[in-house]
Design an enzyme around this catalytic site. Structure first.
Site, PDB file in Angstrom:
ATOM      1  N   ARG A  71      52.418  -6.269 -35.058  1.00  0.00           N
ATOM      2  CA  ARG A  71      53.009  -5.471 -34.078  1.00  0.00           C
ATOM      3  C   ARG A  71      53.995  -4.463 -34.400  1.00  0.00           C
ATOM      4  O   ARG A  71      55.023  -4.217 -33.817  1.00  0.00           O
ATOM      5  CB  ARG A  71      53.789  -6.175 -32.850  1.00  0.00           C
ATOM      6  N   GLU A  76      59.143  -7.305 -28.265  1.00  0.00           N
ATOM      7  CA  GLU A  76      58.212  -6.450 -28.410  1.00  0.00           C
ATOM      8  C   GLU A  76      57.985  -4.945 -27.607  1.00  0.00           C
ATOM      9  O   GLU A  76      57.688  -4.004 -28.242  1.00  0.00           O
ATOM     10  CB  GLU A  76      56.784  -7.462 -28.667  1.00  0.00           C
ATOM     11  N   SER A  82      53.330  -9.758 -23.491  1.00  0.00           N
ATOM     12  CA  SER A  82      54.169 -10.531 -24.238  1.00  0.00           C
ATOM     13  C   SER A  82      55.767  -9.570 -24.259  1.00  0.00           C
ATOM     14  O   SER A  82      55.503  -8.606 -24.812  1.00  0.00           O
ATOM     15  CB  SER A  82      53.638 -10.910 -25.493  1.00  0.00           C
TER      16      SER A  82
HETATM   17  C1  LIG Z   1      49.296  -7.619 -19.062  1.00  0.00           C
HETATM   18  C2  LIG Z   1      49.427  -7.216 -20.508  1.00  0.00           C
HETATM   19  C3  LIG Z   1      48.840  -7.734 -21.577  1.00  0.00           C
HETATM   20  C4  LIG Z   1      49.206  -7.042 -23.031  1.00  0.00           C
HETATM   21  N1  LIG Z   1      48.454  -7.717 -23.965  1.00  0.00           N
HETATM   22  C5  LIG Z   1      48.534  -7.172 -25.276  1.00  0.00           C
HETATM   23  C6  LIG Z   1      47.981  -7.767 -26.330  1.00  0.00           C
HETATM   24  O1  LIG Z   1      47.156  -8.632 -26.055  1.00  0.00           O
HETATM   25  N2  LIG Z   1      48.040  -7.040 -27.575  1.00  0.00           N
HETATM   26  C7  LIG Z   1      48.969  -6.079 -27.594  1.00  0.00           C
HETATM   27  O2  LIG Z   1      49.054  -5.776 -28.949  1.00  0.00           O
HETATM   28  N3  LIG Z   1      49.604  -5.629 -26.590  1.00  0.00           N
HETATM   29  C8  LIG Z   1      49.368  -6.024 -25.315  1.00  0.00           C
HETATM   30  N4  LIG Z   1      50.134  -5.561 -24.491  1.00  0.00           N
HETATM   31  C9  LIG Z   1      51.164  -4.388 -24.629  1.00  0.00           C
HETATM   32  C10 LIG Z   1      50.565  -2.977 -24.300  1.00  0.00           C
HETATM   33  O3  LIG Z   1      49.273  -3.218 -23.600  1.00  0.00           O
HETATM   34  C11 LIG Z   1      50.167  -2.368 -25.869  1.00  0.00           C
HETATM   35  O4  LIG Z   1      51.372  -2.274 -26.495  1.00  0.00           O
HETATM   36  C12 LIG Z   1      49.603  -0.965 -25.374  1.00  0.00           C
HETATM   37  O5  LIG Z   1      49.219  -0.435 -26.696  1.00  0.00           O
HETATM   38  C13 LIG Z   1      50.828   0.229 -24.756  1.00  0.00           C
HETATM   39  O6  LIG Z   1      50.024   1.236 -24.410  1.00  0.00           O
HETATM   40  P1  LIG Z   1      50.568   2.202 -23.394  1.00  0.00           P
HETATM   41  O7  LIG Z   1      49.674   3.439 -23.396  1.00  0.00           O
HETATM   42  O8  LIG Z   1      50.817   1.525 -21.977  1.00  0.00           O
HETATM   43  O9  LIG Z   1      52.197   2.516 -23.974  1.00  0.00           O
HETATM   44  P2  LIG Z   1      53.264   3.093 -23.358  1.00  0.00           P
HETATM   45  O10 LIG Z   1      54.060   1.846 -22.575  1.00  0.00           O
HETATM   46  O11 LIG Z   1      53.243   4.161 -22.599  1.00  0.00           O
HETATM   47  O12 LIG Z   1      54.445   3.493 -24.627  1.00  0.00           O
HETATM   48  C14 LIG Z   1      54.765   2.527 -25.497  1.00  0.00           C
HETATM   49  C15 LIG Z   1      55.478   3.339 -26.383  1.00  0.00           C
HETATM   50  O13 LIG Z   1      54.756   4.248 -27.189  1.00  0.00           O
HETATM   51  C16 LIG Z   1      55.209   5.757 -27.300  1.00  0.00           C
HETATM   52  N5  LIG Z   1      53.960   6.432 -26.979  1.00  0.00           N
HETATM   53  C17 LIG Z   1      53.189   6.569 -25.910  1.00  0.00           C
HETATM   54  N6  LIG Z   1      52.168   7.055 -26.283  1.00  0.00           N
HETATM   55  C18 LIG Z   1      52.128   7.774 -27.492  1.00  0.00           C
HETATM   56  C19 LIG Z   1      51.556   8.670 -28.264  1.00  0.00           C
HETATM   57  N7  LIG Z   1      50.497   9.153 -28.014  1.00  0.00           N
HETATM   58  N8  LIG Z   1      52.214   9.047 -29.541  1.00  0.00           N
HETATM   59  C20 LIG Z   1      53.384   8.683 -29.906  1.00  0.00           C
HETATM   60  N9  LIG Z   1      53.997   7.873 -28.889  1.00  0.00           N
HETATM   61  C21 LIG Z   1      53.830   7.238 -27.939  1.00  0.00           C
HETATM   62  C22 LIG Z   1      55.993   5.437 -25.850  1.00  0.00           C
HETATM   63  O14 LIG Z   1      56.989   6.378 -25.906  1.00  0.00           O
HETATM   64  C23 LIG Z   1      56.703   4.082 -25.849  1.00  0.00           C
HETATM   65  O15 LIG Z   1      57.828   4.083 -26.635  1.00  0.00           O
HETATM   66  C24 LIG Z   1      49.905  -6.177 -22.976  1.00  0.00           C
HETATM   67  C25 LIG Z   1      50.599  -5.578 -22.009  1.00  0.00           C
HETATM   68  C26 LIG Z   1      50.252  -5.874 -20.705  1.00  0.00           C
HETATM   69  C27 LIG Z   1      51.090  -5.410 -19.264  1.00  0.00           C
END
Ligand SMILES: Cc1cc2nc3c(=O)[nH]c(=O)nc-3n(C[C@H](O)[C@H](O)[C@H](O)COP(=O)(O)OP(=O)(O)OC[C@H]3O[C@@H](n4cnc5c(N)ncnc54)[C@H](O)[C@@H]3O)c2cc1C
Length: 339
Positions: free
Chosen positions: A164, A335, A239
């Protein structure tokens, strides 16, 4: 491109926390992105890039510019007869991308089905689930360097992926925007991975002995839907904490008091499940005010009533950290990105 003022982010974070951004812009191309970053009205403001908002907790209003990347498009290249290189722009939805690959019968991402968020965010924390991480298929990503606004290419080594974790959460934090990601997937002779978590038993339930990549994806989706809360119904970010990795000597001490503790040894270190530690401290299903630990998975903190503030969720997570420290002497690390 329109820039909106005092913009509510309630529908832009999966916790459903009601905060606002002083400015908010959606960009659909790298040129638009560079244009807004060069704009004198915004260049001195705090900046936040947003994907699907599924790994972020806003503890207060964001007094700066939030940019949501709507960069879309998928392209393919065939390097040899067994594989395909797929390049996907940052604004594509992760799960839809995984389904696109499965439709084409490309293997490698099926265990990562149904993870919320966007493709551009996937390298940030090297997303992983069910024995797979993106580093297993990742080739490179293009990033925009925010200091000089030049595009650079980061290969796997430069990304320094860990559990992670990546350079983008460490010394590269806030310095780069990920524009697209290239994966190397199998186009035939796929290797299926079913040895992690409940995949095997779910496949047995479905009556499948020799699963295809499509059936592994289906099994993963079934498991996730049965135990994780849907953020559209109950706000959460998956998580909330990482599974801690502790020195072997410390683990041996903890195991003396709690012989049933699950463990994943790795050299002189041992990874222990954060969900189990939290559950042992009595948090599973527990609610305080508007916030709770999920009744099926203690590792997931939920906005139980839909009215929780980010501060309330953060304080709840601190209480969990404190009680795990007190009972086990183990430090939990969040996380989720705290803003
Ligand atoms: C129900 C649920 C289940 C999940 N299960 C998992 C799992 O099994 N495994 C796992 O690893 N994660 C899991 N996650 C966490 C999440 O889905 C991941 O971390 C995902 O990659 C986040 O993507 P996002 O686009 O929503 O990020 P955001 O929440 O929009 O951003 C996260 C971070 O990245 C930065 N960011 C966003 N886009 C960019 C970019 N293009 N360039 C640079 N920085 C950027 C943001 O500023 C922020 O700091 C889960 C979340 C939920 C709600």
């Amino acid at each position: 491109m329109t820039i909106q003022e005092n913009f509510s982010l309630k529908n832009y974070n999966t916790f459903g926390v009601n905060v606002s951004a002083t400015y908010f812009a959606e960009v659909s191309s790298v040129d638009e992105l560079v244009e807004i970053l060069k704009n004198d009205d915004f260049s001195t403001l705090p900046l936040l890039f947003l994907g699907g908002g599924s790994n972020i907790l806003f503890t207060k209003d964001f007094d700066g510019l939030v940019i949501q990347l709507h960069l879309k498009g998928i392209s393919e290249e065939i390097p040899d007869e067994n594989s395909v290189l797929v390049t996907t722009k940052a604004g594509e939805n992760w799960h839809e991308f995984v389904q696109f690959c499965l439709l084409k019968d490309y293997g490698g991402l099926e265990n990562l089905s149904l993870i919320p968020g966007n493709v551009g965010t996937s390298p940030m924390q090297n997303i992983g689930a069910y024995g797979t991480e993106i580093k297993d298929t990742f080739v490179s990503c293009r990033v925009l360097n925010l200091e000089n606004l030049e595009v650079e290419i980061f290969d796997k080594e430069k990304c320094r992926f860990g559990y992670r974790d990546s350079i983008f959460k460490q010394e590269g934090k806030g310095k780069y925007v990920i524009l697209d990601v290239t994966f190397k997937l199998t186009s035939k002779n796929h290797t299926v991975r079913t040895d992690y978590g409940a995949i095997k038993s779910e496949l047995e339930k479905l009556g499948i002995a020799n699963p295809t990549i499509h059936e592994v994806s289906k099994a993963v989706i079934n498991i996730r839907q049965s135990k994780l809360p849907d953020p559209k119904v109950t706000g959460n970010a998956g998580s909330f904490f990482k599974n801690p990795t502790i020195p072997l000597e410390q683990f041996v001490d903890v195991q003396k008091k709690f012989p049933e503790i699950a463990n994943y040894p790795n050299g002189n270190m041992v990874k222990v499940p954060a969900g189990w530690l939290i559950e042992q401290c009595g948090w599973k299903g527990k609610q305080i005010g508007n916030v709770a630990s999920h009744e099926l998975q203690a590792l997931v903190i939920v906005n139980k009533t839909g009215n929780a503030s980010g501060k309330e969720i953060f304080d709840f997570s601190t209480m969990i950290i404190d009680s795990v420290k007190e009972k086990f002497g183990i430090d939990l690390e969040r996380e989720v990105n705290i803003i």
